[in-house]
Write an enzyme that holds these catalytic residues in place. Structure first.
Site, mmCIF file in Angstrom:
data_model
loop_
_atom_site.group_PDB
_atom_site.id
_atom_site.type_symbol
_atom_site.label_atom_id
_atom_site.label_comp_id
_atom_site.label_asym_id
_atom_site.label_seq_id
_atom_site.Cartn_x
_atom_site.Cartn_y
_atom_site.Cartn_z
ATOM 1 N N GLY A 60 -9.507 128.132 174.726
ATOM 2 C CA GLY A 60 -10.633 128.877 175.300
ATOM 3 C C GLY A 60 -11.566 129.523 174.299
ATOM 4 N N ASN A 84 -14.385 128.260 173.124
ATOM 5 C CA ASN A 84 -15.763 128.097 173.623
ATOM 6 C C ASN A 84 -16.029 129.033 174.801
ATOM 7 O OD1 ASN A 84 -17.467 125.975 172.236
ATOM 8 N ND2 ASN A 84 -15.496 124.911 172.395
ATOM 9 N N ARG A 128 -6.013 114.105 193.381
ATOM 10 C CA ARG A 128 -6.951 114.822 192.508
ATOM 11 C C ARG A 128 -7.999 115.572 193.324
ATOM 12 N NH1 ARG A 128 -6.636 112.691 187.357
ATOM 13 N NH2 ARG A 128 -8.790 113.133 186.872
ATOM 14 N N MET A 161 -9.521 119.758 180.207
ATOM 15 C CA MET A 161 -9.097 118.423 179.801
ATOM 16 C C MET A 161 -8.718 117.511 180.970
ATOM 17 S SD MET A 161 -9.871 118.769 176.731
ATOM 18 C CE MET A 161 -9.253 117.396 175.761
ATOM 19 N N ARG A 162 -9.396 117.702 182.102
ATOM 20 C CA ARG A 162 -9.201 116.765 183.212
ATOM 21 C C ARG A 162 -10.536 116.146 183.595
ATOM 22 N NH1 ARG A 162 -4.558 116.360 185.518
ATOM 23 N NH2 ARG A 162 -5.341 115.741 187.556
ATOM 24 N N ILE A 163 -10.463 114.877 183.919
ATOM 25 C CA ILE A 163 -11.683 114.189 184.335
ATOM 26 C C ILE A 163 -11.967 114.568 185.786
ATOM 27 C CG2 ILE A 163 -12.696 111.919 184.783
ATOM 28 C CD1 ILE A 163 -10.881 110.897 182.449
ATOM 29 N N HIS A 190 -18.624 118.556 174.337
ATOM 30 C CA HIS A 190 -17.775 117.469 173.847
ATOM 31 C C HIS A 190 -17.880 117.422 172.323
ATOM 32 C CE1 HIS A 190 -15.675 113.650 173.850
ATOM 33 N NE2 HIS A 190 -16.549 113.247 172.953
ATOM 34 N N GLU A 222 -20.767 111.160 186.873
ATOM 35 C CA GLU A 222 -19.553 110.387 187.162
ATOM 36 C C GLU A 222 -19.082 109.553 185.976
ATOM 37 O OE1 GLU A 222 -19.162 108.336 190.866
ATOM 38 O OE2 GLU A 222 -20.458 109.767 191.889
#
Ligand code: GAR
Length: 202
Positions: free
Chosen positions: A12, A14, A66, A91-93, A110, A143
């Site tokens: 954390g 950032n 999800r 860290m999850r899409i 990123h 997406e």
């Protein structure tokens, strides 16, 4: 002020930079919620110390569903009247569900000069590719992972003896400068005034 939520998974740092920037009266946003998908995220403690409401929404409890995980995130965001979401080491899409519900309102940082090196292990990939510069990008989340419109970038040199660690450390400092600045410009609908030379020369 715009009501910001920050999504984290770990350290954390950032998030800290965004919280510090938002604490300034002139900054156009305030951090109203921090969500982590991970109980152990160190960033949760810092957010709590800063007096910001935190929620852990652990993806494990939803198995492979999800969207169910994201429905809960979405409900938390709505409940806190959030208008803009900043991913900061989350860290999850995201699935199209959350992305479409918050179209154009989710920012991510990123650690590469996108469109180079999407995905993981960006510092190692930059070194392996023989890059002389490396960088970070703040972009709008769409997406297509790590491919949304670029809002701002900062660069650092890659030095001859760099390791993944030393390069990541050099870049992280620039991430902390870039993200608040880009967020501010995004919210004010202004073009970024980032001086790349100044960033390269530290
Ligand atoms: C940062 O370097 C961020 O750019 C990166 O993870 C780190 C999180 O550090 N994000 C990604 O790789 C996203 N795919 P932090 O938790 O200290 O901000």
């Amino acid at each position: 002020k715009e009501r910001i939520a920050i999504l984290i998974s770990g350290r954390g740092s950032n998030m800290d930079a965004l919280i510090a920037a938002c604490a300034k009266p002139s900054f156009p946003a305030s951090v109203e919620l921090v969500i982590s998908n991970n109980h152990d995220a160190a960033g949760l403690d810092t957010a709590r110390d800063a007096g910001i409401p935190t929620q852990v929404i652990d993806h494990h409890q939803f198995g492979k569903d999800r969207q169910a995980h994201e429905r809960q995130i979405d409900a938390a965001l709505q409940a806190h009247n959030i208008s803009t979401i900043c991913l900061a080491g989350y860290m999850r899409i995201l699935t199209p569900f959350l992305i479409n519900n918050w179209e154009g309102k989710i920012l991510n940082i990123h650690p590469s000069i996108l469109p180079l090196f999407p995905g993981l292990d960006t510092h190692a990939k930059a070194i392996k590719a023989g890059m002389k510069v490396h960088g970070c990008t703040v972009h709008i989340v769409t997406e297509d992972m790590d491919q949304g419109p670029i809002l701002g970038q900062a660069v650092v040199p890659v030095l001859p003896n760099d390791t993944e660690h030393s390069l990541a450390k050099r870049l992280l400092k620039q991430e902390h400068l870039l993200y608040p600045q880009v967020l501010k410009n995004f919210l004010r609908k202004e073009e970024p005034d980032i001086n790349v030379d100044a960033l390269i020369n530290g």
